[in-house]
Structures are given as structure tokens and as C-alpha cells.
Write a protein that holds these residues in place. Sequence first.
Motif, PDB file in Angstrom:
ATOM      1  N   THR A 287     -28.275  -8.002 -32.156  1.00  0.00           N
ATOM      2  CA  THR A 287     -27.681  -6.941 -32.966  1.00  0.00           C
ATOM      3  C   THR A 287     -28.582  -5.709 -32.950  1.00  0.00           C
ATOM      4  OG1 THR A 287     -26.711  -8.582 -34.466  1.00  0.00           O
ATOM      5  CG2 THR A 287     -26.855  -6.316 -35.268  1.00  0.00           C
ATOM      6  N   PHE A 288     -27.979  -4.536 -32.786  1.00  0.00           N
ATOM      7  CA  PHE A 288     -28.704  -3.271 -32.898  1.00  0.00           C
ATOM      8  C   PHE A 288     -28.524  -2.705 -34.297  1.00  0.00           C
ATOM      9  CE2 PHE A 288     -28.386  -3.511 -28.323  1.00  0.00           C
ATOM     10  CZ  PHE A 288     -29.489  -2.811 -27.841  1.00  0.00           C
ATOM     11  N   LEU A 289     -29.594  -2.272 -34.914  1.00  0.00           N
ATOM     12  CA  LEU A 289     -29.516  -1.502 -36.159  1.00  0.00           C
ATOM     13  C   LEU A 289     -29.996  -0.090 -35.840  1.00  0.00           C
ATOM     14  CD1 LEU A 289     -30.841  -3.877 -38.991  1.00  0.00           C
ATOM     15  CD2 LEU A 289     -28.474  -3.349 -38.368  1.00  0.00           C
ATOM     16  N   TYR A 290     -29.050   0.816 -35.577  1.00  0.00           N
ATOM     17  CA  TYR A 290     -29.384   2.200 -35.258  1.00  0.00           C
ATOM     18  C   TYR A 290     -29.668   2.971 -36.540  1.00  0.00           C
ATOM     19  CZ  TYR A 290     -27.197   0.968 -30.770  1.00  0.00           C
ATOM     20  OH  TYR A 290     -26.866   0.367 -29.595  1.00  0.00           O
ATOM     21  N   ASN A 291     -30.311   4.115 -36.385  1.00  0.00           N
ATOM     22  CA  ASN A 291     -30.641   4.978 -37.531  1.00  0.00           C
ATOM     23  C   ASN A 291     -31.457   4.251 -38.589  1.00  0.00           C
ATOM     24  OD1 ASN A 291     -29.137   7.335 -36.627  1.00  0.00           O
ATOM     25  ND2 ASN A 291     -27.301   6.122 -37.064  1.00  0.00           N
ATOM     26  N   HIS A 292     -32.278   3.330 -38.157  1.00  0.00           N
ATOM     27  CA  HIS A 292     -33.141   2.583 -39.065  1.00  0.00           C
ATOM     28  C   HIS A 292     -34.599   2.851 -38.712  1.00  0.00           C
ATOM     29  CE1 HIS A 292     -29.545   0.507 -40.352  1.00  0.00           C
ATOM     30  NE2 HIS A 292     -30.237  -0.215 -41.213  1.00  0.00           N
ATOM     31  N   ASP A 293     -35.393   3.027 -39.746  1.00  0.00           N
ATOM     32  CA  ASP A 293     -36.807   3.333 -39.567  1.00  0.00           C
ATOM     33  C   ASP A 293     -37.638   2.262 -40.272  1.00  0.00           C
ATOM     34  OD1 ASP A 293     -39.071   4.664 -38.833  1.00  0.00           O
ATOM     35  OD2 ASP A 293     -38.981   6.137 -40.459  1.00  0.00           O
ATOM     36  N   VAL A 294     -38.574   1.677 -39.572  1.00  0.00           N
ATOM     37  CA  VAL A 294     -39.425   0.640 -40.162  1.00  0.00           C
ATOM     38  C   VAL A 294     -40.470   1.300 -41.055  1.00  0.00           C
ATOM     39  CG1 VAL A 294     -41.004  -1.261 -39.703  1.00  0.00           C
ATOM     40  CG2 VAL A 294     -39.071  -0.865 -38.185  1.00  0.00           C
TER      41      VAL A 294
ATOM     42  N   SER B  77     -35.361  -5.437 -47.005  1.00  0.00           N
ATOM     43  CA  SER B  77     -36.312  -6.317 -46.357  1.00  0.00           C
ATOM     44  C   SER B  77     -35.592  -7.260 -45.404  1.00  0.00           C
ATOM     45  CB  SER B  77     -37.092  -7.126 -47.396  1.00  0.00           C
ATOM     46  OG  SER B  77     -37.844  -6.278 -48.241  1.00  0.00           O
ATOM     47  N   LEU B  78     -36.151  -7.388 -44.215  1.00  0.00           N
ATOM     48  CA  LEU B  78     -35.625  -8.316 -43.224  1.00  0.00           C
ATOM     49  C   LEU B  78     -36.740  -9.293 -42.850  1.00  0.00           C
ATOM     50  CD1 LEU B  78     -33.774  -5.839 -40.806  1.00  0.00           C
ATOM     51  CD2 LEU B  78     -32.725  -7.345 -42.492  1.00  0.00           C
ATOM     52  N   PHE B  79     -36.477 -10.575 -43.023  1.00  0.00           N
ATOM     53  CA  PHE B  79     -37.476 -11.589 -42.727  1.00  0.00           C
ATOM     54  C   PHE B  79     -37.247 -12.141 -41.319  1.00  0.00           C
ATOM     55  CE2 PHE B  79     -37.337 -11.262 -47.295  1.00  0.00           C
ATOM     56  CZ  PHE B  79     -38.674 -11.329 -47.656  1.00  0.00           C
TER      57      PHE B  79
ATOM     58  N   ILE C 124     -44.248 -11.704 -41.705  1.00  0.00           N
ATOM     59  CA  ILE C 124     -43.034 -12.512 -41.910  1.00  0.00           C
ATOM     60  C   ILE C 124     -41.763 -11.659 -41.971  1.00  0.00           C
ATOM     61  CG2 ILE C 124     -44.259 -14.401 -43.029  1.00  0.00           C
ATOM     62  CD1 ILE C 124     -43.304 -13.291 -45.742  1.00  0.00           C
ATOM     63  N   GLY C 125     -41.902 -10.368 -41.715  1.00  0.00           N
ATOM     64  CA  GLY C 125     -40.721  -9.516 -41.725  1.00  0.00           C
ATOM     65  C   GLY C 125     -41.095  -8.055 -41.799  1.00  0.00           C
ATOM     66  N   ILE C 126     -40.076  -7.222 -42.053  1.00  0.00           N
ATOM     67  CA  ILE C 126     -40.279  -5.773 -42.130  1.00  0.00           C
ATOM     68  C   ILE C 126     -39.445  -5.189 -43.261  1.00  0.00           C
ATOM     69  CG2 ILE C 126     -40.802  -5.490 -39.667  1.00  0.00           C
ATOM     70  CD1 ILE C 126     -37.876  -4.543 -39.299  1.00  0.00           C
ATOM     71  N   ASP C 127     -39.882  -4.041 -43.748  1.00  0.00           N
ATOM     72  CA  ASP C 127     -39.073  -3.236 -44.658  1.00  0.00           C
ATOM     73  C   ASP C 127     -38.506  -2.066 -43.856  1.00  0.00           C
ATOM     74  OD1 ASP C 127     -39.585  -4.758 -46.965  1.00  0.00           O
ATOM     75  OD2 ASP C 127     -41.480  -3.695 -47.306  1.00  0.00           O
ATOM     76  N   VAL C 128     -37.198  -1.875 -43.946  1.00  0.00           N
ATOM     77  CA  VAL C 128     -36.555  -0.815 -43.177  1.00  0.00           C
ATOM     78  C   VAL C 128     -35.800   0.143 -44.082  1.00  0.00           C
ATOM     79  CG1 VAL C 128     -36.359  -2.128 -41.048  1.00  0.00           C
ATOM     80  CG2 VAL C 128     -34.533  -2.271 -42.724  1.00  0.00           C
TER      81      VAL C 128
ATOM     82  N   ILE D 149     -34.368  -2.882 -34.068  1.00  0.00           N
ATOM     83  CA  ILE D 149     -34.422  -1.753 -34.992  1.00  0.00           C
ATOM     84  C   ILE D 149     -34.676  -0.480 -34.196  1.00  0.00           C
ATOM     85  CG2 ILE D 149     -35.495  -0.822 -37.073  1.00  0.00           C
ATOM     86  CD1 ILE D 149     -34.213  -3.557 -37.501  1.00  0.00           C
ATOM     87  N   GLU D 150     -33.763   0.470 -34.290  1.00  0.00           N
ATOM     88  CA  GLU D 150     -33.860   1.701 -33.498  1.00  0.00           C
ATOM     89  C   GLU D 150     -33.663   2.933 -34.389  1.00  0.00           C
ATOM     90  OE1 GLU D 150     -34.329   4.660 -31.251  1.00  0.00           O
ATOM     91  OE2 GLU D 150     -34.748   2.670 -30.431  1.00  0.00           O
TER      92      GLU D 150
END
Length: 451
Positions: free
Chosen positions: A131-138, A164-166, A151-155, A33-34
Motif C-alpha cells: 500500500t502507498f500512503l501519499y502526502n504523508h510525512d514521517v 501512529s503506525l506499528f 517498533i513503528g513511526i508517527d506520520v 510512506i511517500e
Amino acid sequence: MSRNERAIIIGGGVSGKLAARVVSDFFKEVIIIERDQEPQGPFPRKGAPQGQHLHALLHAGENGLEILFPGITKKFHSSGAVKINSTQDLAWFHHGVWKVRFDGGYTTTLQTRPHLEWHIEQYMKCIPNVTFLYNHDVQNYIYNEEKNQIIGIDVFDGSDTVKSLFADLVVDASGVSSLSSSWLNKRGISIPEQKVNIGLSYLSKSFQLPESPKRDWAIKLVYPNPPQEKIGGTISKVEGNRYIVTLIGYHNEVNAKEVLKNDSSFIELSKKLPKLDIYHEIKDVAPLSNTSIYRVPHIVWRQFYKVRSLPDGLLLIGDTVCRIDPVFGQGMSIAVLEALTLQKLLQNRSHNLQKTFHKKVAKIISPIWNMVIIEDFRYPETTGKKPAGLSFQQWYAKNIFLLSSQNQYIYNSFVKVMNLVRPITILMHPRIIKQVLKKTYTTLLKGPDSK
């Protein structure tokens, strides 16, 4: 989701890429996540403002990087990075003396941070399960309170929705202002930390220097001699036949607003260094870039290994754990050593990965932190927890520095410690202790003005 299905890396900087490289061998899917946009070349990026300043990959870092990314060093060199003899092509003025120069038999690579990151990223994109997810903020962690587990993050990707990504493992490599610290504090979980205020400012500019037969170095360091001197600088050749000049000032000694006004202000600042070598190189040369500034008001070591209730499924790496004084150039190499530690633990299927990893990270950081703050505390304005035996350690280190101007064996030993390939205990070898005591005795005979 079964074990080792997915790992998420927060932050696509150097430490994040290193962590992703390691876990990609043990997880079916790795997502980085970037916040920044996808890079289009080896250029500075918004999320790494320090990237426009001079960086160094020490021997331990370069060796480790080659283990993680076989062949990457050759790619650095083939695309313009400068390969130098570590002790012969480096001119270093330190504590009032020039280090002795000789062929020590090992090399260093000079390059900009964007150049290094770009090549690492290209390598990462060849790994099919990354995999890169650009322009994403956690935005937040997904937390199982019953199991005390992340168990994961909300982006957030800039649209109107949060997804949500688990994951089975989340690695926070987002840096000193990380989500983890604020998230834990909000839950009433305190993080023991050491914090030292240094008031450091970095100012950098790129130049194209004319060829000169007198230039017998590829990188020149002019360090301040504390506590009297607070301003230093470095000039280093990098890819593209350019030179980066980075000027530093401790405890707000540099008036950054004045220096940023125009190019001549940067040149004038270089005249305040202990030696005028850098000034003479750049005084008649038009710069290739604007002046970039980066501030490090304090350094901090967050000791996550002491947090008993740290949630499972969360690892912390890089500046998220420790932001070291960047003048010593150890940050990226520490991240490499941490990544190699994680790799070994995953290979050995170590029990309680999280706890073991953070304890081992602390063992990596502890001697380096101590070595750095011994120097930072040479300034009376420096505040924070002082190490035990500070006066003795500073006295001994000062003698090592001064002897490095004349004794190849001592300087070679110091270089190995500085490059994190040998422990600091090698500087306590009887042969070196004898030279320190001999120098001290000679100095006492000659009087206080003798070096």
C-alpha cells in the motif's frame, strides 16, 4: 502483532520501491510512506529534483531490476525507452581521448528517471499486500527503549492529527536528509561517515533534434580532463524521441544563476566543454524544457554498520546510507544490489538481519566509493579523507582510461567494472598490467607531452 506482520518503507523513490518489492514476499503487509502526491504519469516529482537530469541504469542494475520485476525491461522498451549497444552506440570522450567503439555484445537502456520510476510503481501497485500512503510525512520513530527497538513511526498527513503506525520492520529509504540520521544524533548516537566535498552542479535541458545521418551514436559523453577542466556534459536519446543534455561543473565552476537566465546561456555553457560536439547538436534547436538545476555540494557514506547501538527493527538503504557522485551513474544500481542482498538474507532467514545487511551493504559500497573518490580527488579543491595509495591508483586508472581508446580488451574490462558486473581486480590482470607498463615505458621514451 506477530513477527513478519507489517513492514514500513519510508520513501517511495527507487530504493524505497525496491525495498518494498523485496519485503513484500516476506511480510503480510507493506506500507510505503511517500511525501509526494500520487504520480499521474512518468513525470518529474517534487521529492526527486534530480529526476529531471540524466540517469543511467548500469548493467548490474538492469539485470537486478529484471530479477525483481520480471518483464519490466520489455515494458521500458515498448513504451519508448531506447535500447542501445553499450560499446558501439556510446561515444565517450574521457581524459582527453575517445574510447574505442565496437560491438561488445551487450546492451544498455536509455530512459528518463520518471519513466523508469513510473513503470516500477505500476508493477508495485499489482502486488496486493503493498500500500502507498501519499502526502504523508514521517514525524518520528516509535521507540521501545527497553528493547532498543524501532517498533513503528508517527506520520502526518496534513490534517491536524498525527497517527501512529506499528511495524516489525522499518526501512529508511528517504535519502540523504533522512530522519534516521537526525534521530540518532539527537539520542547521542554518532554515525561514522566519510564525506568528500566536490561542489558539483547539474544543469539539464530537453531537446528535439532533427534527424542526421552523421549522428552515429545514441549517447555521447564529454567528460572533463582534471585538474585543468571542470566542466563536462552528456547528450542522450530517451523516450519520446527526445534528447536530454546534462552539463556538469565541479567545484562551483558553473555560475548557475547566469545559466538559468535564458536558453542561450545554457547553449553558451556547452561551448566550454572539452569538445564542441554537444554545442553543435543544440546550438540551432529550440529546447523543449526550461533549464533544471541540481546541486551536490558533497558526497557522503554513512557507515551504519559501525554503529553498535543501532536500534533493532531499522534498516537503511539507498542514499540514506550513501550518496555517491552522480556523474558516474551508479546510485540506482547500488540500490538494486542492496535490494537483492536484502532478498537473499530474508530468503535464508539470516540471524541478526540488521547487522548482517548493513555489513553486506558496506561491502557493496566500499569498492565503488573508492573508485569514485579516486577520480574526485584529481581536483586539488576536493576535500575529505583520501584513500590509501591515491597517487598510484590515479596513475594506474589514468592509463586504463587512455588505453581504452585503442585496446578493446582493456576497454571491455573497464566497461564491466564500471557497470558493476565484475570486480575492479580484473583490471589487474597480467595482460592489462603488461599493457600499462608498456605504455608507461613508451611515454617515458617519447617525453612528457606524449599520451
